[in-house]
Design a protein around this motif. Structure first.
Motif, PDB file in Angstrom:
ATOM      1  N   ARG A 133      15.904 -47.573  24.206  1.00  7.41           N
ATOM      2  CA  ARG A 133      16.763 -47.907  25.343  1.00  7.41           C
ATOM      3  C   ARG A 133      16.126 -49.004  26.192  1.00  7.41           C
ATOM      4  O   ARG A 133      16.809 -49.918  26.666  1.00  7.41           O
ATOM      5  CB  ARG A 133      17.000 -46.665  26.208  1.00  7.41           C
ATOM      6  CG  ARG A 133      17.945 -45.680  25.565  1.00  7.41           C
ATOM      7  CD  ARG A 133      18.235 -44.552  26.488  1.00  7.41           C
ATOM      8  NE  ARG A 133      16.998 -44.017  27.035  1.00  7.41           N
ATOM      9  CZ  ARG A 133      16.823 -42.772  27.455  1.00  7.41           C
ATOM     10  NH1 ARG A 133      17.816 -41.924  27.416  1.00  7.41           N
ATOM     11  NH2 ARG A 133      15.685 -42.355  27.926  1.00  7.41           N
ATOM     12  N   HIS A 139      13.981 -51.295  25.194  1.00  6.52           N
ATOM     13  CA  HIS A 139      14.012 -52.557  24.454  1.00  6.52           C
ATOM     14  C   HIS A 139      15.414 -53.163  24.478  1.00  6.52           C
ATOM     15  O   HIS A 139      15.572 -54.387  24.596  1.00  6.52           O
ATOM     16  CB  HIS A 139      13.556 -52.325  23.013  1.00  6.52           C
ATOM     17  CG  HIS A 139      13.416 -53.576  22.218  1.00  6.52           C
ATOM     18  ND1 HIS A 139      12.491 -54.545  22.517  1.00  6.52           N
ATOM     19  CD2 HIS A 139      14.091 -54.031  21.137  1.00  6.52           C
ATOM     20  CE1 HIS A 139      12.608 -55.542  21.649  1.00  6.52           C
ATOM     21  NE2 HIS A 139      13.578 -55.248  20.796  1.00  6.52           N
ATOM     22  N   ALA A 140      16.456 -52.325  24.359  1.00  9.60           N
ATOM     23  CA  ALA A 140      17.838 -52.817  24.409  1.00  9.60           C
ATOM     24  C   ALA A 140      18.158 -53.392  25.781  1.00  9.60           C
ATOM     25  O   ALA A 140      18.888 -54.397  25.892  1.00  9.60           O
ATOM     26  CB  ALA A 140      18.802 -51.681  24.074  1.00  9.60           C
ATOM     27  N   GLU A 141      17.617 -52.791  26.828  1.00 11.35           N
ATOM     28  CA  GLU A 141      17.826 -53.291  28.188  1.00 11.35           C
ATOM     29  C   GLU A 141      17.167 -54.649  28.381  1.00 11.35           C
ATOM     30  O   GLU A 141      17.711 -55.541  29.027  1.00 11.35           O
ATOM     31  CB  GLU A 141      17.259 -52.285  29.194  1.00 11.35           C
ATOM     32  CG  GLU A 141      17.508 -52.617  30.646  1.00 11.35           C
ATOM     33  CD  GLU A 141      18.971 -52.507  31.041  1.00 11.35           C
ATOM     34  OE1 GLU A 141      19.390 -53.278  31.931  1.00 11.35           O
ATOM     35  OE2 GLU A 141      19.683 -51.673  30.465  1.00 11.35           O
ATOM     36  N   ASP A 142      15.972 -54.839  27.784  1.00  5.73           N
ATOM     37  CA  ASP A 142      15.274 -56.122  27.904  1.00  5.73           C
ATOM     38  C   ASP A 142      15.972 -57.221  27.109  1.00  5.73           C
ATOM     39  O   ASP A 142      15.926 -58.390  27.468  1.00  5.73           O
ATOM     40  CB  ASP A 142      13.830 -55.976  27.435  1.00  5.73           C
ATOM     41  CG  ASP A 142      12.980 -55.196  28.420  1.00  5.73           C
ATOM     42  OD1 ASP A 142      13.376 -55.120  29.596  1.00  5.73           O
ATOM     43  OD2 ASP A 142      11.930 -54.650  28.026  1.00  5.73           O
ATOM     44  N   LYS A 143      16.612 -56.859  25.986  1.00  2.28           N
ATOM     45  CA  LYS A 143      17.298 -57.847  25.147  1.00  2.28           C
ATOM     46  C   LYS A 143      18.638 -58.270  25.733  1.00  2.28           C
ATOM     47  O   LYS A 143      19.147 -59.345  25.402  1.00  2.28           O
ATOM     48  CB  LYS A 143      17.549 -57.262  23.753  1.00  2.28           C
ATOM     49  CG  LYS A 143      16.351 -57.377  22.826  1.00  2.28           C
ATOM     50  CD  LYS A 143      16.626 -56.721  21.504  1.00  2.28           C
ATOM     51  CE  LYS A 143      17.686 -57.453  20.740  1.00  2.28           C
ATOM     52  NZ  LYS A 143      17.864 -56.945  19.369  1.00  2.28           N
ATOM     53  N   LYS A 144      19.221 -57.437  26.598  1.00  2.69           N
ATOM     54  CA  LYS A 144      20.556 -57.674  27.110  1.00  2.69           C
ATOM     55  C   LYS A 144      20.580 -58.864  28.073  1.00  2.69           C
ATOM     56  O   LYS A 144      19.605 -59.120  28.769  1.00  2.69           O
ATOM     57  CB  LYS A 144      21.036 -56.407  27.827  1.00  2.69           C
ATOM     58  CG  LYS A 144      22.515 -56.369  28.115  1.00  2.69           C
ATOM     59  CD  LYS A 144      22.927 -54.982  28.542  1.00  2.69           C
ATOM     60  CE  LYS A 144      22.495 -54.732  29.974  1.00  2.69           C
ATOM     61  NZ  LYS A 144      22.962 -53.423  30.471  1.00  2.69           N
ATOM     62  N   GLY A 145      21.692 -59.583  28.090  1.00  2.00           N
ATOM     63  CA  GLY A 145      21.879 -60.657  29.057  1.00  2.00           C
ATOM     64  C   GLY A 145      21.361 -61.999  28.561  1.00  2.00           C
ATOM     65  O   GLY A 145      21.249 -62.239  27.365  1.00  2.00           O
ATOM     66  N   TYR A 146      21.006 -62.862  29.502  1.00  2.00           N
ATOM     67  CA  TYR A 146      20.584 -64.208  29.165  1.00  2.00           C
ATOM     68  C   TYR A 146      19.079 -64.321  28.938  1.00  2.00           C
ATOM     69  O   TYR A 146      18.587 -65.393  28.652  1.00  2.00           O
ATOM     70  CB  TYR A 146      20.996 -65.180  30.275  1.00  2.00           C
ATOM     71  CG  TYR A 146      22.470 -65.421  30.320  1.00  2.00           C
ATOM     72  CD1 TYR A 146      23.108 -66.092  29.288  1.00  2.00           C
ATOM     73  CD2 TYR A 146      23.226 -64.955  31.384  1.00  2.00           C
ATOM     74  CE1 TYR A 146      24.473 -66.303  29.312  1.00  2.00           C
ATOM     75  CE2 TYR A 146      24.586 -65.163  31.425  1.00  2.00           C
ATOM     76  CZ  TYR A 146      25.206 -65.833  30.384  1.00  2.00           C
ATOM     77  OH  TYR A 146      26.546 -66.025  30.425  1.00  2.00           O
ATOM     78  N   GLN A 159      15.259 -62.432  23.598  1.00  2.00           N
ATOM     79  CA  GLN A 159      14.411 -61.457  22.907  1.00  2.00           C
ATOM     80  C   GLN A 159      13.157 -61.200  23.723  1.00  2.00           C
ATOM     81  O   GLN A 159      12.583 -62.111  24.310  1.00  2.00           O
ATOM     82  CB  GLN A 159      14.082 -61.985  21.509  1.00  2.00           C
ATOM     83  CG  GLN A 159      13.251 -61.077  20.646  1.00  2.00           C
ATOM     84  CD  GLN A 159      14.017 -59.887  20.121  1.00  2.00           C
ATOM     85  OE1 GLN A 159      15.226 -59.818  20.229  1.00  2.00           O
ATOM     86  NE2 GLN A 159      13.307 -58.947  19.560  1.00  2.00           N
ATOM     87  N   LYS A 160      12.720 -59.933  23.729  1.00  2.00           N
ATOM     88  CA  LYS A 160      11.541 -59.544  24.502  1.00  2.00           C
ATOM     89  C   LYS A 160      10.269 -60.121  23.882  1.00  2.00           C
ATOM     90  O   LYS A 160       9.404 -60.640  24.570  1.00  2.00           O
ATOM     91  CB  LYS A 160      11.466 -58.023  24.547  1.00  2.00           C
ATOM     92  CG  LYS A 160      10.363 -57.466  25.400  1.00  2.00           C
ATOM     93  CD  LYS A 160      10.442 -55.965  25.406  1.00  2.00           C
ATOM     94  CE  LYS A 160       9.310 -55.351  26.165  1.00  2.00           C
ATOM     95  NZ  LYS A 160       9.301 -53.906  26.038  1.00  2.00           N
TER      96      LYS A 160
END
Length: 90
Positions: free
Chosen positions: A38, A40-47, A50-51
């Motif tokens: 969760r 990692h998905a939050e960090d990947k989201k938006g503009y 990739q983390k």
């Protein structure tokens, strides 16, 4: 490389060498609701993107195969990181 299905190996529960069956360990399915997934998905989201940098090409051509041994007498399963092999036949 070919490998035998059964071999004599030390069992930590029986504390003796016993016949053990050999299998290749396969990773289970990842949980999508796990805390790390969760985050990692939050960090990947938006503009933001990739983390971590995505790997374009891998350096190694093989992977280390993990072997799972099952004791015939007590059914204790032990795992050992195997050799770096392209293909392993049991």
């Amino acid at each position: 490389m070919k490998m035998e299905k059964e071999m004599r190996k030390f069992c930590p529960r029986c504390k003796t060498h016993t016949m053990q069956s050999v299998a290749i360990y396969k990773k289970g399915k990842d949980r999508t609701v796990a805390e790390g997934a969760r985050r990692h998905a939050e960090d990947k989201k938006g503009y933001g993107g990739q983390k971590f940098p995505e790997l374009k090409r891998t350096a190694k051509t093989t992977k280390k195969i993990t072997l799972r041994y099952t004791c015939k007498t007590c059914q204790r399963k032990t795992m050992k990181e195997g050799r770096r092999i392209r293909k392993l036949e049991i």
